[in-house]
Each structure stands twice: as C-alpha cells, then as structure tokens.
Design a protein around this motif. Structure first.
Motif, PDB file in Angstrom:
ATOM      1  N   MET A  15       0.850  -1.193   0.000  1.00  0.00           N
ATOM      2  CA  MET A  15       0.000   0.000   0.000  1.00  0.00           C
ATOM      3  C   MET A  15       0.884   1.241   0.000  1.00  0.00           C
ATOM      4  O   MET A  15       1.846   1.325   0.758  1.00  0.00           O
ATOM      5  CB  MET A  15      -0.918  -0.014   1.232  1.00  0.00           C
ATOM      6  N   THR A  16       0.544   2.211  -0.827  1.00  0.00           N
ATOM      7  CA  THR A  16       1.362   3.406  -0.936  1.00  0.00           C
ATOM      8  C   THR A  16       1.231   4.256   0.314  1.00  0.00           C
ATOM      9  O   THR A  16       0.221   4.225   1.013  1.00  0.00           O
ATOM     10  CB  THR A  16       0.936   4.236  -2.162  1.00  0.00           C
ATOM     11  N   ALA A  17       2.280   5.041   0.582  1.00  0.00           N
ATOM     12  CA  ALA A  17       2.330   5.810   1.823  1.00  0.00           C
ATOM     13  C   ALA A  17       1.171   6.781   1.931  1.00  0.00           C
ATOM     14  O   ALA A  17       0.629   7.003   3.007  1.00  0.00           O
ATOM     15  CB  ALA A  17       3.663   6.559   1.909  1.00  0.00           C
ATOM     16  N   GLN A  18       0.740   7.366   0.766  1.00  0.00           N
ATOM     17  CA  GLN A  18      -0.300   8.378   0.849  1.00  0.00           C
ATOM     18  C   GLN A  18      -1.662   7.790   1.229  1.00  0.00           C
ATOM     19  O   GLN A  18      -2.569   8.522   1.586  1.00  0.00           O
ATOM     20  CB  GLN A  18      -0.423   9.156  -0.463  1.00  0.00           C
ATOM     21  N   HIS A  19      -1.811   6.451   1.131  1.00  0.00           N
ATOM     22  CA  HIS A  19      -3.063   5.827   1.512  1.00  0.00           C
ATOM     23  C   HIS A  19      -3.000   5.157   2.883  1.00  0.00           C
ATOM     24  O   HIS A  19      -3.967   4.528   3.296  1.00  0.00           O
ATOM     25  CB  HIS A  19      -3.485   4.794   0.453  1.00  0.00           C
ATOM     26  N   TYR A  20      -1.880   5.278   3.527  1.00  0.00           N
ATOM     27  CA  TYR A  20      -1.771   4.702   4.868  1.00  0.00           C
ATOM     28  C   TYR A  20      -2.652   5.521   5.818  1.00  0.00           C
ATOM     29  O   TYR A  20      -2.780   6.733   5.680  1.00  0.00           O
ATOM     30  CB  TYR A  20      -0.318   4.734   5.345  1.00  0.00           C
ATOM     31  N   ARG A  21      -3.251   4.849   6.781  1.00  0.00           N
ATOM     32  CA  ARG A  21      -4.148   5.517   7.722  1.00  0.00           C
ATOM     33  C   ARG A  21      -3.584   5.450   9.147  1.00  0.00           C
ATOM     34  O   ARG A  21      -2.941   4.465   9.522  1.00  0.00           O
ATOM     35  CB  ARG A  21      -5.544   4.871   7.694  1.00  0.00           C
ATOM     36  N   CYS A  22      -3.837   6.494   9.894  1.00  0.00           N
ATOM     37  CA  CYS A  22      -3.406   6.533  11.293  1.00  0.00           C
ATOM     38  C   CYS A  22      -4.347   7.442  12.071  1.00  0.00           C
ATOM     39  O   CYS A  22      -4.643   8.557  11.623  1.00  0.00           O
ATOM     40  CB  CYS A  22      -1.963   7.038  11.413  1.00  0.00           C
ATOM     41  N   GLY A  23      -4.825   6.968  13.209  1.00  0.00           N
ATOM     42  CA  GLY A  23      -5.732   7.803  13.999  1.00  0.00           C
ATOM     43  C   GLY A  23      -5.979   7.243  15.374  1.00  0.00           C
ATOM     44  O   GLY A  23      -5.579   6.123  15.706  1.00  0.00           O
ATOM     45  N   TRP A  24      -6.657   8.070  16.177  1.00  0.00           N
ATOM     46  CA  TRP A  24      -6.938   7.772  17.580  1.00  0.00           C
ATOM     47  C   TRP A  24      -8.401   7.394  17.759  1.00  0.00           C
ATOM     48  O   TRP A  24      -9.299   8.043  17.213  1.00  0.00           O
ATOM     49  CB  TRP A  24      -6.611   8.987  18.440  1.00  0.00           C
ATOM     50  N   VAL A  25      -8.634   6.334  18.542  1.00  0.00           N
ATOM     51  CA  VAL A  25      -9.977   5.815  18.782  1.00  0.00           C
ATOM     52  C   VAL A  25     -10.238   5.821  20.282  1.00  0.00           C
ATOM     53  O   VAL A  25      -9.486   5.216  21.059  1.00  0.00           O
ATOM     54  CB  VAL A  25     -10.129   4.382  18.232  1.00  0.00           C
ATOM     55  N   ALA A  26     -11.297   6.503  20.708  1.00  0.00           N
ATOM     56  CA  ALA A  26     -11.647   6.581  22.126  1.00  0.00           C
ATOM     57  C   ALA A  26     -12.695   5.539  22.472  1.00  0.00           C
ATOM     58  O   ALA A  26     -13.815   5.578  21.978  1.00  0.00           O
ATOM     59  CB  ALA A  26     -12.164   7.971  22.474  1.00  0.00           C
ATOM     60  N   LEU A  27     -12.320   4.565  23.319  1.00  0.00           N
ATOM     61  CA  LEU A  27     -13.275   3.612  23.866  1.00  0.00           C
ATOM     62  C   LEU A  27     -13.880   4.228  25.114  1.00  0.00           C
ATOM     63  O   LEU A  27     -13.156   4.638  26.023  1.00  0.00           O
ATOM     64  CB  LEU A  27     -12.596   2.291  24.224  1.00  0.00           C
ATOM     65  N   MET A  28     -15.198   4.299  25.175  1.00  0.00           N
ATOM     66  CA  MET A  28     -15.869   4.929  26.301  1.00  0.00           C
ATOM     67  C   MET A  28     -17.167   4.197  26.577  1.00  0.00           C
ATOM     68  O   MET A  28     -17.632   3.390  25.761  1.00  0.00           O
ATOM     69  CB  MET A  28     -16.163   6.401  25.984  1.00  0.00           C
ATOM     70  N   GLY A  29     -17.755   4.473  27.734  1.00  0.00           N
ATOM     71  CA  GLY A  29     -19.033   3.861  28.058  1.00  0.00           C
ATOM     72  C   GLY A  29     -19.179   3.574  29.531  1.00  0.00           C
ATOM     73  O   GLY A  29     -18.307   3.899  30.334  1.00  0.00           O
ATOM     74  N   PRO A  30     -20.286   2.944  29.926  1.00  0.00           N
ATOM     75  CA  PRO A  30     -20.539   2.650  31.337  1.00  0.00           C
ATOM     76  C   PRO A  30     -19.528   1.662  31.902  1.00  0.00           C
ATOM     77  O   PRO A  30     -18.851   0.952  31.159  1.00  0.00           O
ATOM     78  CB  PRO A  30     -21.956   2.038  31.319  1.00  0.00           C
ATOM     79  N   PRO A  31     -19.429   1.585  33.223  1.00  0.00           N
ATOM     80  CA  PRO A  31     -18.515   0.621  33.849  1.00  0.00           C
ATOM     81  C   PRO A  31     -18.875  -0.818  33.506  1.00  0.00           C
ATOM     82  O   PRO A  31     -20.041  -1.150  33.275  1.00  0.00           O
ATOM     83  CB  PRO A  31     -18.700   0.889  35.347  1.00  0.00           C
ATOM     84  N   ASN A  32     -17.857  -1.658  33.472  1.00  0.00           N
ATOM     85  CA  ASN A  32     -18.024  -3.107  33.317  1.00  0.00           C
ATOM     86  C   ASN A  32     -18.636  -3.505  31.983  1.00  0.00           C
ATOM     87  O   ASN A  32     -19.245  -4.575  31.870  1.00  0.00           O
ATOM     88  CB  ASN A  32     -18.871  -3.685  34.463  1.00  0.00           C
ATOM     89  N   ALA A  33     -18.457  -2.679  30.961  1.00  0.00           N
ATOM     90  CA  ALA A  33     -18.985  -3.012  29.640  1.00  0.00           C
ATOM     91  C   ALA A  33     -18.027  -3.891  28.843  1.00  0.00           C
ATOM     92  O   ALA A  33     -18.403  -4.424  27.805  1.00  0.00           O
ATOM     93  CB  ALA A  33     -19.282  -1.736  28.857  1.00  0.00           C
ATOM     94  N   GLY A  34     -16.792  -4.015  29.318  1.00  0.00           N
ATOM     95  CA  GLY A  34     -15.822  -4.859  28.621  1.00  0.00           C
ATOM     96  C   GLY A  34     -14.852  -4.093  27.754  1.00  0.00           C
ATOM     97  O   GLY A  34     -14.269  -4.661  26.817  1.00  0.00           O
ATOM     98  N   LYS A  35     -14.643  -2.810  28.042  1.00  0.00           N
ATOM     99  CA  LYS A  35     -13.741  -2.001  27.218  1.00  0.00           C
ATOM    100  C   LYS A  35     -12.313  -2.530  27.261  1.00  0.00           C
ATOM    101  O   LYS A  35     -11.649  -2.633  26.227  1.00  0.00           O
ATOM    102  CB  LYS A  35     -13.786  -0.539  27.674  1.00  0.00           C
ATOM    103  N   SER A  36     -11.839  -2.857  28.453  1.00  0.00           N
ATOM    104  CA  SER A  36     -10.463  -3.338  28.580  1.00  0.00           C
ATOM    105  C   SER A  36     -10.295  -4.706  27.933  1.00  0.00           C
ATOM    106  O   SER A  36      -9.283  -4.975  27.283  1.00  0.00           O
ATOM    107  CB  SER A  36     -10.058  -3.396  30.058  1.00  0.00           C
ATOM    108  N   THR A  37     -11.276  -5.579  28.110  1.00  0.00           N
ATOM    109  CA  THR A  37     -11.235  -6.889  27.455  1.00  0.00           C
ATOM    110  C   THR A  37     -11.208  -6.727  25.948  1.00  0.00           C
ATOM    111  O   THR A  37     -10.466  -7.421  25.238  1.00  0.00           O
ATOM    112  CB  THR A  37     -12.452  -7.731  27.876  1.00  0.00           C
TER     113      THR A  37
END
Length: 309
Positions: A1-23
């Motif tokens: 894949m060419t460099a100009q089509h490479y993707r990079c970004g930040w994703v925020a996992l959020m939500g109520p307690p014990n929903a399984g975000k860490s898992t």
C-alpha cells in the motif's frame, strides 16, 4: 500500500462501567496491556494501546467507565474520559448488551446523557454492543439494536463478543476504514505508551481486585517505589507499596498469616515476568494513607500518565 493511503488515527473507547472495554482492547491488540476484573471501575486512567499493520496504525484509548460516583478520584477518572474524546478521530462507545436486555430501563439512565452530549458530533462513531455470546437466541437483541440506532442515528452499531473474539476482525477492518490518512505516529513494534512501571503497578492492583471480595479495592492504590535491574542475578527487582484508606483495610489486604498478600505477590510476579520477558523479584508493603481518595495531589499523581499527543 502506498504511503499516501496509509491511515493513522486515535480511537476513544468509552461507556458505562463493566462493559468490557479493557477486554475488547486486549483482544483487538492480541496482547494484554490493561487490567481486567469482574468489578466495575477497574480502569482509572487513559490507557493507550497501539495496533499497527501494513494498512494502518490504530491508537486506542481505553478510558474509565462513565458513572455517577462522587469524590476526587471519580472526577479525575471522568476527566480522563473527556480528554480522550477531545483527542479522538473515531469515537467508540462500548456497551454491555446482556445488562440492557435484562434491564432495558437502565439504557436511558446510562446512555441518554452520553448520547445527548454527542448528538452534534460529526466524527465517525462506532457503537460496540458487547457480550453477545451470552445470548443463544440473537433475536432478543433486536429491540436493543433498534433503540441504539434511534439514540445514535449517524453511528454504526456493531455487535461483538470481546471475550470470545467474535466479530473482532470485521470490527477492526471497520475501524481502520474510518481513520484519517496519515503516517504512523509510533514505531511498529510499540503496543502502548504506558511506562512498564505503571503497567507493573496495574498488574498488582488487578490481583488485589481479584483476591478481595469487599469494597476495599476501590480504596487501594499501588505505587512502585523502587525499580532496579540486577544484572548479576539476571532479574528485575521491584518494590511496590499498596496504599489503603483505612487502618482496618490493612489487615484485609495482608490476610491471615499474610495469605492474601502472598497470593497477590505470586500472581503479580508471574504476569510481570511475562510483561518484561525475564525474572522478577517482587516485594510488597501495605501502608495506611487515610482518605487518600480525597487527596487531590495524590490522586493526580496516581492517575497521571504522560501526554503522548
């Protein structure tokens, strides 16, 4: 894949307690970087996990569960959540499908304020409906999925089982497709921004959560006071302090004849050795620091992880 089509970004996992975000984060990365227990509010900090492949670098931010509990520690945890949202290119609420199908009345209580806060959000949003493995009859999920679509009309609703890793490859592909184009921000072999001292302290705290059945874990903090590479013996020497908020908690953490503390040390040492890839000599002490959860300077130090962006 060419460099100009490479993707990079930040994703925020959020939500109520014990929903399984860490898992979910550990499963997506294929490696454990954040602690997991059956108790809600286990995560106190913003934990960053990095997934890199030939197409994209996805930088996940695992955040504390959104709850209504009070106190300085809770405020610091909520601050970590909103800080992650400000950084994110993609927002990923994670929900416990089993809870909301059994108790649909909780859905509005837990999620309506979050949905309202994100109503005008223009960034990509993927609502992950977790724990679908708990339902043999998947048709029971339809009312929940319909209501979530009404609450988040512009979001993509994606059922998964983080524990069983069901649906995760497709979820990862969807996340990658929503990232902006750009170069990788971290080396390809880096999986987290958290220092190993912090990760070791978190492992100890995880074992305390699993060993203690009362509310004591929420009044426990772990701090690594000493870290030394003993080259002569080929091991890492770690001294850690377990802080409790009340004198009565000290005995509970130590246990009769030191049984609880010994078990915590054995289990933590095993995981830390796996993390470091070498032998570990771990020593633990228990100290009373009364009402530390209301000490702003101490809470700030415990919940602070160096800014990475």
């Amino acid at each position: 894949m060419t460099a100009q089509h490479y993707r990079c970004g930040w994703v925020a996992l959020m939500g109520p307690p014990n929903a399984g975000k860490s898992t979910l984060l550990n499963a997506l990365l294929g490696q454990k970087i954040t602690i997991v227990t059956p108790k809600p509010q286990t995560t106190r900090n913003q934990i960053v996990g990095i997934h890199t492949d030939e197409a994209a670098q996805t930088i996940f931010m695992d955040t504390p569960g959104l709850s209504q509990v009070r106190g300085r520690l809770s405020k610091a945890m909520l601050q970590a959540v909103w800080q992650s949202l400000n950084q994110a290119d993609v927002i990923m609420p994670v929900l416990d499908s089993h809870l909301y199908i059994r108790h649909p009345e909780y859905l509005e209580r837990d999620l309506a304020p979050v949905a309202e806060a994100l109503a005008s959000e223009e960034r990509p949003m993927i609502v992950v409906v977790n724990k679908v493995d708990l339902f043999a009859d998947k048709s029971r999920m339809l009312p929940l999925l319909t209501r979530l679509s009404e609450m988040w009309p512009t979001a993509e609703i994606f059922p998964v089982s983080a524990l069983m890793k069901d649906g995760l490859p497709a979820l990862m592909e969807l996340v990658r497709s929503r990232l902006p184009e750009g170069e990788a921000q971290f080396p390809e072999d880096q999986i987290s921004t958290a220092p190993v001292r912090f990760m070791a302290a978190e492992i100890i705290r995880e074992k305390l959560f699993l060993q203690l059945r009362q509310e004591v874990p929420y009044c426990i903090a772990v701090e690594v006071e000493h870290w030394e590479e003993d080259e002569a013996r080929g091991q890492t020497v770690i001294h850690a302090v377990i802080y409790v908020a009340r004198p009565m908690h000290k005995g509970m953490v130590i246990g009769k004849g030191g049984k609880v503390l010994k078990q915590v040390g054995m289990e933590a040492r095993k995981d830390i050795q796996e993390l470091l890839g070498g032998k570990v000599h771990l020593e633990l002490w228990v100290k009373v620091r009364e009402n530390w959860t209301e000490d702003p300077a101490f809470v700030q130090e415990l919940t602070r992880i160096e800014e990475v962006r």
